[in-house]
Design a protein around this motif. Structure first.
Motif, PDB file in Angstrom:
ATOM      1  N   GLY A 167      13.306  -7.484 -18.149  1.00 26.50           N
ATOM      2  CA  GLY A 167      12.569  -7.483 -19.407  1.00 26.50           C
ATOM      3  C   GLY A 167      11.070  -7.580 -19.265  1.00 26.50           C
ATOM      4  O   GLY A 167      10.385  -7.997 -20.193  1.00 26.50           O
ATOM      5  N   GLY A 168      10.553  -7.166 -18.130  1.00 22.11           N
ATOM      6  CA  GLY A 168       9.098  -7.227 -17.943  1.00 22.11           C
ATOM      7  C   GLY A 168       8.618  -6.245 -16.897  1.00 22.11           C
ATOM      8  O   GLY A 168       8.546  -5.045 -17.140  1.00 22.11           O
ATOM      9  N   VAL A 169       8.333  -6.750 -15.716  1.00 20.49           N
ATOM     10  CA  VAL A 169       7.847  -5.936 -14.608  1.00 20.49           C
ATOM     11  C   VAL A 169       8.637  -6.302 -13.361  1.00 20.49           C
ATOM     12  O   VAL A 169       8.949  -7.473 -13.126  1.00 20.49           O
ATOM     13  N   ALA A 170       8.988  -5.306 -12.567  1.00 20.30           N
ATOM     14  CA  ALA A 170       9.658  -5.537 -11.296  1.00 20.30           C
ATOM     15  C   ALA A 170       8.976  -4.693 -10.228  1.00 20.30           C
ATOM     16  O   ALA A 170       8.367  -3.656 -10.523  1.00 20.30           O
ATOM     17  N   ALA A 171       9.071  -5.137  -8.984  1.00 20.14           N
ATOM     18  CA  ALA A 171       8.444  -4.412  -7.884  1.00 20.14           C
ATOM     19  C   ALA A 171       9.338  -4.487  -6.652  1.00 20.14           C
ATOM     20  O   ALA A 171      10.019  -5.493  -6.427  1.00 20.14           O
ATOM     21  N   PHE A 172       9.327  -3.418  -5.870  1.00 20.56           N
ATOM     22  CA  PHE A 172      10.092  -3.436  -4.632  1.00 20.56           C
ATOM     23  C   PHE A 172       9.328  -2.749  -3.513  1.00 20.56           C
ATOM     24  O   PHE A 172       8.564  -1.808  -3.714  1.00 20.56           O
ATOM     25  N   PHE A 173       9.534  -3.286  -2.334  1.00 23.89           N
ATOM     26  CA  PHE A 173       9.027  -2.733  -1.076  1.00 23.89           C
ATOM     27  C   PHE A 173      10.153  -1.930  -0.460  1.00 23.89           C
ATOM     28  O   PHE A 173      11.301  -2.381  -0.459  1.00 23.89           O
ATOM     29  N   ASP A 174       9.851  -0.735   0.051  1.00 25.34           N
ATOM     30  CA  ASP A 174      10.925   0.017   0.692  1.00 25.34           C
ATOM     31  C   ASP A 174      10.504   0.601   2.030  1.00 25.34           C
ATOM     32  O   ASP A 174       9.336   0.828   2.305  1.00 25.34           O
ATOM     33  N   ILE A 175      11.511   0.774   2.869  1.00 25.09           N
ATOM     34  CA  ILE A 175      11.375   1.423   4.174  1.00 25.09           C
ATOM     35  C   ILE A 175      12.342   2.601   4.180  1.00 25.09           C
ATOM     36  O   ILE A 175      13.523   2.440   3.861  1.00 25.09           O
ATOM     37  N   LEU A 176      11.854   3.770   4.516  1.00 22.74           N
ATOM     38  CA  LEU A 176      12.693   4.962   4.591  1.00 22.74           C
ATOM     39  C   LEU A 176      12.528   5.610   5.959  1.00 22.74           C
ATOM     40  O   LEU A 176      11.412   5.733   6.463  1.00 22.74           O
ATOM     41  N   SER A 177      13.637   6.030   6.532  1.00 19.64           N
ATOM     42  CA  SER A 177      13.576   6.713   7.822  1.00 19.64           C
ATOM     43  C   SER A 177      14.662   7.790   7.900  1.00 19.64           C
ATOM     44  O   SER A 177      15.840   7.509   7.670  1.00 19.64           O
ATOM     45  N   PRO A 178      14.228   9.010   8.243  1.00 21.95           N
ATOM     46  CA  PRO A 178      12.852   9.483   8.360  1.00 21.95           C
ATOM     47  C   PRO A 178      12.225   9.650   6.966  1.00 21.95           C
ATOM     48  O   PRO A 178      12.948   9.709   5.971  1.00 21.95           O
ATOM     49  N   PRO A 179      10.902   9.772   6.890  1.00 17.79           N
ATOM     50  CA  PRO A 179      10.268  10.028   5.586  1.00 17.79           C
ATOM     51  C   PRO A 179      10.641  11.411   5.055  1.00 17.79           C
ATOM     52  O   PRO A 179      11.105  12.279   5.793  1.00 17.79           O
ATOM     53  N   TYR A 180      10.405  11.604   3.777  1.00 17.89           N
ATOM     54  CA  TYR A 180      10.719  12.902   3.163  1.00 17.89           C
ATOM     55  C   TYR A 180       9.998  14.055   3.841  1.00 17.89           C
ATOM     56  O   TYR A 180      10.558  15.129   4.025  1.00 17.89           O
ATOM     57  N   ASP A 181       8.743  13.870   4.191  1.00 14.37           N
ATOM     58  CA  ASP A 181       7.928  14.999   4.632  1.00 14.37           C
ATOM     59  C   ASP A 181       8.164  15.418   6.078  1.00 14.37           C
ATOM     60  O   ASP A 181       7.588  16.399   6.533  1.00 14.37           O
ATOM     61  N   VAL A 182       8.979  14.681   6.818  1.00  9.59           N
ATOM     62  CA  VAL A 182       9.224  15.023   8.215  1.00  9.59           C
ATOM     63  C   VAL A 182      10.172  16.215   8.301  1.00  9.59           C
ATOM     64  O   VAL A 182      11.201  16.264   7.618  1.00  9.59           O
ATOM     65  N   ASP A 183       9.829  17.176   9.136  1.00 10.45           N
ATOM     66  CA  ASP A 183      10.641  18.378   9.285  1.00 10.45           C
ATOM     67  C   ASP A 183      11.999  18.071   9.903  1.00 10.45           C
ATOM     68  O   ASP A 183      12.112  17.249  10.818  1.00 10.45           O
ATOM     69  N   MET A 184      13.025  18.737   9.390  1.00  7.09           N
ATOM     70  CA  MET A 184      14.338  18.742  10.012  1.00  7.09           C
ATOM     71  C   MET A 184      14.532  20.092  10.683  1.00  7.09           C
ATOM     72  O   MET A 184      14.143  21.127  10.106  1.00  7.09           O
ATOM     73  N   PRO A 185      15.112  20.121  11.868  1.00  5.86           N
ATOM     74  CA  PRO A 185      15.374  21.415  12.505  1.00  5.86           C
ATOM     75  C   PRO A 185      16.162  22.338  11.574  1.00  5.86           C
ATOM     76  O   PRO A 185      17.111  21.909  10.927  1.00  5.86           O
ATOM     77  N   LEU A 186      15.749  23.552  11.485  1.00  2.29           N
ATOM     78  CA  LEU A 186      16.368  24.614  10.670  1.00  2.29           C
ATOM     79  C   LEU A 186      16.016  24.531   9.191  1.00  2.29           C
ATOM     80  O   LEU A 186      16.056  25.546   8.496  1.00  2.29           O
TER      81      LEU A 186
END
Length: 246
Positions: A167-186
């Motif tokens: 009912g107000g404000v919430a915040a979260f810290f996140d870790i993602l691996s790999p990041p979205y922008d990293v190339d995947m082969p093919l």
């Protein structure tokens, strides 16, 4: 500098270093344990940032539903902070072939996750143009600074919808691996796609939709002390991978 945040950073470099693949599961669990203990104070964030009308009146009135803080990113992992205000939410989206930790550091968040229907030995496949994904709904997860981090893996819970639940404000810290922008082969870089859940003939499906117009973020500055921590830990990690020269 914040000692605990540096411990999280150093463990993230260790966890997502391919040279440590044999001990990945143990390292991931240790990273989760450290992340579970992270607080907004470890990120040198002032409580004013979480106030419903932080900033000047004119800024508060024009505030986006969500705010984003970039903390660190390389080809191995990314770290960031999201602030969700009022009745806003981060719409249902995907994390293709990614690991992730979501640590609530302020308020309460309801995380509704979905898992794609795959056989136990069925290989993962990245769909560059998804239309419909058959899924199973996971139990909703209410997270707060007093609860463990939510986790996603390439096979489990990597579609989710995040809603402010206090009912107000919430915040979260996140870790993602790999990041979205990293190339995947093919395939090239990962894309973040949005979805709408629909039940058709008893089968829960996620239908890919355009990015909702109601979802957008403004950007908040990262504390300089946190950036300094990130650069220091990155320098340490990169130095370890550079062979010594005679």
């Amino acid at each position: 500098m914040t000692t605990h945040f540096m411990n999280v950073l150093r463990q993230a470099f260790k966890t997502f270093d391919r040279a440590n693949h044999a001990s990945f599961n143990a390292n991931l669990q240790l990273l989760k344990q450290l992340t579970d203990e992270l607080t907004y104070r470890d990120l040198h964030i002032k409580e004013d940032l979480f106030r419903p009308h932080s900033g000047a009146p004119s800024q508060a009135q024009g505030r986006a539903p969500c705010s984003y803080m970039h903390i660190f990113e390389d080809e191995r992992f990314s770290m960031s902070l999201f602030i969700v205000r009022g009745s806003s939410s981060i719409p249902l989206h995907d994390h293709p072939m990614m690991f992730g930790l979501l640590r609530c550091i302020w308020g309460k968040l309801l995380v509704q996750s979905y898992t794609q229907q795959l056989g136990p030995d069925e290989p993962l496949h990245y769909d560059t143009d998804p239309v419909v994904v058959k899924v199973n709904a996971e139990d909703p997860c209410l997270v707060s600074p007093h609860s463990p981090s939510a986790m996603l893996t390439p096979r489990k819970r990597n579609y989710h919808h995040i809603t402010e639940a206090g009912g107000g404000v919430a915040a979260f810290f996140d870790i993602l691996s790999p990041p979205y922008d990293v190339d995947m082969p093919l395939y090239g870089p990962r894309s973040c796609r949005f979805y709408q859940p629909l039940l058709e003939e008893g089968q829960l499906q996620l239908h890919c939709i355009p990015s909702p117009s109601t979802y957008y973020c403004d950007v908040v500055d990262t504390p300089k002390s946190v950036l300094k921590c990130a650069f220091k830990c990155a320098d340490e990690a990169y130095a370890e991978t550079v062979p010594e020269t005679q």
